[in-house]
Design an enzyme around this catalytic site. Structure first.
Site, PDB file in Angstrom:
ATOM      1  N   GLN A 222       0.828  -1.204   0.000  1.00 56.71           N
ATOM      2  CA  GLN A 222       0.000   0.000   0.000  1.00 56.71           C
ATOM      3  C   GLN A 222       0.867   1.260   0.000  1.00 56.71           C
ATOM      4  O   GLN A 222       0.341   2.361  -0.098  1.00 56.71           O
ATOM      5  CB  GLN A 222      -0.911   0.001   1.245  1.00 56.71           C
ATOM      6  CG  GLN A 222      -1.830  -1.208   1.317  1.00 56.71           C
ATOM      7  CD  GLN A 222      -2.651  -1.283   2.584  1.00 56.71           C
ATOM      8  OE1 GLN A 222      -2.786  -2.349   3.169  1.00 56.71           O
ATOM      9  NE2 GLN A 222      -3.229  -0.171   3.042  1.00 56.71           N
ATOM     10  N   ARG A 372      -8.772  -1.837   8.344  1.00 54.89           N
ATOM     11  CA  ARG A 372      -9.559  -0.817   7.662  1.00 54.89           C
ATOM     12  C   ARG A 372      -9.947   0.312   8.614  1.00 54.89           C
ATOM     13  O   ARG A 372     -11.124   0.660   8.741  1.00 54.89           O
ATOM     14  CB  ARG A 372     -10.816  -1.463   7.059  1.00 54.89           C
ATOM     15  CG  ARG A 372     -11.487  -0.577   6.030  1.00 54.89           C
ATOM     16  CD  ARG A 372     -12.610  -1.310   5.326  1.00 54.89           C
ATOM     17  NE  ARG A 372     -13.207  -0.444   4.342  1.00 54.89           N
ATOM     18  CZ  ARG A 372     -13.875  -0.870   3.274  1.00 54.89           C
ATOM     19  NH1 ARG A 372     -14.028  -2.161   3.071  1.00 54.89           N
ATOM     20  NH2 ARG A 372     -14.391  -0.041   2.428  1.00 54.89           N
ATOM     21  N   CYS A 373      -8.951   0.842   9.330  1.00 56.12           N
ATOM     22  CA  CYS A 373      -9.236   2.013  10.157  1.00 56.12           C
ATOM     23  C   CYS A 373      -7.972   2.799  10.364  1.00 56.12           C
ATOM     24  O   CYS A 373      -6.882   2.309  10.176  1.00 56.12           O
ATOM     25  CB  CYS A 373      -9.881   1.633  11.481  1.00 56.12           C
ATOM     26  SG  CYS A 373      -8.761   1.475  12.868  1.00 56.12           S
ATOM     27  N   GLU A 742     -13.005   4.164   5.597  1.00 58.34           N
ATOM     28  CA  GLU A 742     -13.005   3.367   6.818  1.00 58.34           C
ATOM     29  C   GLU A 742     -14.090   3.757   7.807  1.00 58.34           C
ATOM     30  O   GLU A 742     -14.274   3.068   8.822  1.00 58.34           O
ATOM     31  CB  GLU A 742     -11.629   3.498   7.480  1.00 58.34           C
ATOM     32  CG  GLU A 742     -10.535   3.040   6.539  1.00 58.34           C
ATOM     33  CD  GLU A 742      -9.149   3.507   6.947  1.00 58.34           C
ATOM     34  OE1 GLU A 742      -8.186   2.818   6.601  1.00 58.34           O
ATOM     35  OE2 GLU A 742      -9.032   4.544   7.602  1.00 58.34           O
TER      36      GLU A 742
END
Lengths: 788, 160
Positions: A222, A372-373, A742
């Site tokens: 990423q 996902r945060c 998110e």
């Protein structure tokens, strides 16, 4: 906000169909495992069956006899090059391969390089490792006891298993406020270890060219630029030099935070390619992915919330033990060992708060990454939203009323929170009222009362969350010293089409579409004519990558700023072509025209052509710009979610009947994509609330280590999500946008848990730790005599 | 290791190969034929990223040996588009935003195709049941359901 551009231009606010879809719907994506280079070798990994053991010996002879096996790499091999340890993003150290002992089950022990993936797997089976088991420490509280075995014996001065202490807020003032509160509720919460489980696992193809000294790595990452720098810093001493390292992040099959860290497999494939001089592929299987890659969460919390008896929240105090596994390999900004947990006062105007986190080593895989945060925001939101509901129950207030009474009011933004953040914008009352209206809150409460009379179990849960995303301002945010700005470079070509490159990397978010819309908004060039590129460090400008909902707040903003630089130059060219003063020109998307004489105008395409064929004397030719955008603040998306559950009294199964999500992410680039992000986020919020957990027995054996027992939601459990919006633009983002990827993962879990607890509240249930499995509910019903 | 001669029709094209006994169908498709649209997402037949049709039935090609496909027909995502025209499912997924990262998409498309070949007007519950062996981590399934409904409507229109 109605779109300012035509559907042909397709700037912000248009639900443009995605530019990346044509390749994906044809099976023509290009993911790491799709890459096959001539002469490519395969690497597979021998992993430890023990959670803590001394390695007595590793016998490679039988493996080397396997047809196709070329090499077996051990820690001793790497030690010759001083590559057996590597730094983590939190400046701890992590083994690439062990030389003395293993620290968790499934840890990498040796690597086999072979001519194909089957031969490599055969080689792994044939490596013989002799272990001497050591005492295993699984429980972080036991790890902190004085007589606990010290795990990190590699650190000479380390005498315990404590990693760090972090705290924020005024402890004394908070304690005194709690002591003076009319009502105090206390709750222990455990937010268990989970795994992002992107459907594509991690892997890479490392391709070292011995002649040119150039390393090309195709990698599931990423953050390709940061990885390039880390590789240069870690392996500079063996000859890898940053200008000769090219990291390519091709199509990525989901990231969610799990593809930020550097895993030993990547390093092993690179080392093997450098030594052998051939391309080497490593792709982990699902069990390796779940058992060894970075985990998320694993927070044990003790929380206290105080209030006046009329329901004004006054003080919040939280003590946390964070289980980091055997090394602190979280992917937080360097100055934030507990991430952005200090957002824990949430949407409420609290005057006193104090939070502390202690990180602990155990015999488990490393991590502490996001699921996902944005850096521990989910843990914070879960805590405050659970405690708020528990307080409402204690005060016998409706949880909606308690929230409405305590929200930071819209006229108090920008709002300085007691734990130090400046919330950029918000309208919390608006979002909750919209959600209540949409779901028919009052009617649902009446239905619930009726059902309770009949013995049926129905619950309604609210979560009114505030996120903190878009790291971030360089005065506070860096990773290993690298400031967390992000970038965009635009090249407008002579025919008026453009190519733009960004320092981020989409993993499904649709950047090729949304970034084109960001630029179309500013330049009036149709989004269809703007090609977006990311993920190749040889071509894209430097940036810190895509995670923590930072792409729109940082790189998207860089796109807008670079486009404005392009437009500034275009204006000068237009003035020259129209023989007018710049001051006399006005801009409508795609055209400069002379004020009062709209027939005298030049389109951006005409201007682009002139930039290469007829530019003003004294001006440099071309029409390009680059921006490295350092945001002045983070963005603070928020929302209110309401969940309705029905519980089966016979089986304990929780069924989500309805779920309304009202989100506010400021100005919206692409409504279709935002809805898709919310749908996916809600599903990844439901997952840990009801299904997913990775746990360990007392010997450190994992459960939840394959899709057999790690329960990723299917279409059967997932409800039909209902979404809605309010729009409160960010005052500092150039386009008023906020991150959104998110929000729903962060906001959904407490809405679901609050609904389940609400359904059982009349039985005396006040809290249930996630995941709320049917078994947990069934046991509660049995205990309370409420089952069937 | 022993090799076996096999004849397998892939997307209508007859193929002959000598394959190892243990070679998985998914590896034969991806590594040998270089049809990389079929993906691998787990090792336990759960995720469905590797779904292909074997004589019209959806199977997880990570749990089928290449030799088991001998004499049979395999359909993969690469065969969906015909003469430059997208299959209605492909169109549906694009129109309804039924994909994000794209990794589960080929498997979803093939499962959807098998469903629609047996049921031209599936209910939402039937669609959810059909794709329950295909995991998606990005979309939350809502738009995948809509995508398949979109395709079903188009197919019914075409055959009307």
């Amino acid at each position: 906000m109605a779109p300012q551009t035509t559907p042909e231009v397709c700037g912000m606010g248009h639900s443009m169909k995605r530019k990346e879809d044509p390749r994906f719907i044809r099976g023509q994506g290009n993911y790491v495992d799709d890459i096959q280079l001539p002469g490519m070798l395969y690497l597979d990994i021998v992993r430890s069956p023990f959670a803590h053991a001394r390695i007595k010996s590793i016998a490679r002879e039988n493996a080397l006899k396997v047809p196709g096996v070329l090499a077996v790499i051990t820690g001793e091999t790497l030690e010759q090059y001083n590559l057996h340890w590597m730094p983590t993003l939190m400046s701890d150290t992590q083994m690439v391969l062990p030389t003395e002992k293993v620290m968790y089950q499934a840890q990498e022990v040796a690597a086999v390089v072979a001519t194909d993936r089957y031969a490599a797997a055969d080689g792994v089976e044939a490596v013989e490792v002799d272990y001497d088991p050591l005492p295993v420490v699984v429980d972080p509280f036991k790890a902190l006891e004085p007589d606990a075995p010290v795990l990190r014996t590699d650190k000479e001065d380390k005498k315990d298993n404590h990693i760090f202490h972090w705290e924020v807020g005024d402890r004394a003032a908070t304690q005194s406020a709690l002591a003076g509160a009319d009502v105090v509720v206390k709750q222990d919460l455990y937010i268990p270890r989970i795994h992002v489980a992107s459907i594509e696992t991690c892997g890479c193809v490392a391709d070292f060219d011995r002649v040119m000294g150039k390393l090309k790595v195709y990698m599931t990452t990423q953050a390709p630029h940061a990885i390039r720098t880390v590789l240069a810093l870690v392996a500079g001493h063996v000859g890898l030099s940053e200008e000769k390292i090219q990291v390519i992040s091709p199509d990525i099959g989901g990231g969610f935070g799990g593809k930020v860290p550097v895993y030993p497999g990547y390093v092993l494939a690179i080392a093997a390619s450098v030594v052998v001089g051939k391309p080497v592929k490593w792709v982990e299987d699902r069990m390796e992915n779940l058992q060894a890659d970075s985990f998320a969460r694993d927070y044990h919390l003790k929380a206290e919330l105080g209030a006046t008896k009329d329901g004004t929240l006054t003080a919040l105090k939280i003590k946390t033990v964070a289980d980091h596994g055997y090394t602190d390999a979280a992917a937080n900004p360097s100055k934030f060992p507990a991430g952005l947990f200090s957002i824990v006062t949430g949407s409420y105007d609290l005057k006193h708060a104090f939070a502390e986190v202690d990180g602990v080593y155990t015999n488990k895989p490393p991590g502490g990454i996001a699921y996902r945060c944005s850096f521990r925001v989910t843990e914070a939101v879960h805590t405050i939203e659970r405690l708020t509901d528990i307080m409402a129950h204690e005060l016998k207030m409706d949880p909606a009323d308690l929230r409405l009474k305590n929200f930071v009011p819209a006229d108090k933004f920008p709002y300085k929170s007691v734990l130090g953040w400046e919330y950029d914008s918000g309208n919390y009352h608006g979002a909750l009222r919209k959600a209540m209206e949409r779901i028919g809150y009052a009617e649902l409460r009446r239905e619930q009362a009726d059902k309770r009379e009949r013995g049926e179990l129905m619950g309604i849960g609210i979560s009114s969350f505030t996120e903190i995303v878009g790291a971030g301002p360089s005065r506070q945010f860096d990773i290993l010293g690298l400031k967390m700005f992000d970038s965009c470079e635009i090249r407008v070509h002579p025919t008026g089409k453009a190519t733009a490159r960004f320092g981020t990397k989409s993993q499904g978010q649709g950047h090729e579409t949304t970034y084109a819309q960001v630029l179309a908004e500013e330049l009036g060039i149709p989004a269809a004519h703007i090609e977006i590129e990311e993920g190749d460090t040889d071509t894209a400008p430097y940036g810190l990558g895509t995670y923590a909902s930072r792409s729109t707040p940082t790189a998207g903003a860089a796109g807008a700023m670079a486009a404005r630089k392009v437009r500034d130059k275009a204006k000068k060219i237009a003035a020259y072509l129209l023989e007018a003063s710049e001051d006399d020109l006005e801009w409508t998307p795609g055209t400069f025209s002379v004020k009062g004489a709209p027939q005298k105008s030049k389109t951006i395409q005409e201007i682009a052509f002139a930039a290469y064929t007829n530019h003003p004397p004294g001006m440099e030719g071309g029409l390009e710009a680059v921006s490295y955008y350092d945001p002045p603040n983070l963005t603070f998306p928020f929302g209110s979610y309401i969940c309705v559950v029905d519980i089966d009294r016979g089986t304990g199964e929780v069924k989500i009947r309805r779920f309304v999500a009202v989100d506010d992410c400021g100005n919206i680039i692409n409504p279709m994509i935002v809805d898709g992000q919310i749908h996916g986020g809600l599903t990844m919020g439901m997952a840990p609330a009801l299904l997913e957990e990775i746990s360990y027995d007392e010997n450190g054996n994992i459960s939840g280590g394959s899709f057999m027992d790690y329960l990723v939601p299917t279409a059967m459990e997932t409800p039909r999500w209902e979404t809605d919006k309010t729009v409160t633009p960010s005052p500092h983002h150039p386009q008023g946008a906020k991150g959104v990827g998110e929000s729903a993962t962060v906001g959904a879990p407490p809405a679901i848990v609050n609904a389940v607890v609400d359904a059982l509240a009349h039985l005396g249930v006040r809290h249930i730790d996630i995941p709320i499995t049917p078994e947990k509910v069934w046991r509660i019903l049995k205990d309370k005599g409420a089952g069937l | 290791m022993a090799k076996h001669d096999v004849r397998i029709t892939v997307n209508g094209e007859p193929r002959e190969a000598a394959v190892e006994s243990r070679l998985l169908l998914v590896h034969w498709l991806r590594d040998v034929l270089r049809l990389t649209g079929t993906h691998i997402g787990c090792d336990t037949t759960h995720c469905g990223a590797c779904t292909v049709l074997l004589d019209g039935e959806p199977v997880k090609s990570c749990t089928v040996l290449a030799v088991q496909a001998d004499g049979r027909e395999v359909a993969t995502v690469e065969g969906l588009e015909q003469d430059g025209t997208l299959h209605p499912l492909q169109e549906g997924f694009q129109q309804e935003h039924g994909l994000q990262c794209g990794f589960c998409t080929p498997g979803m498309l093939m499962t959807g195709r098998a469903l629609l070949e047996g049921n031209s007007d599936p209910s939402e519950a039937e669609i959810r049941q059909a794709i329950s062996g295909n995991l998606c981590r990005c979309t939350g399934y809502v738009n995948i359901v809509k995508s398949i409904e979109h395709a079903a409507a188009k197919l019914r229109q075409e055959s009307a």
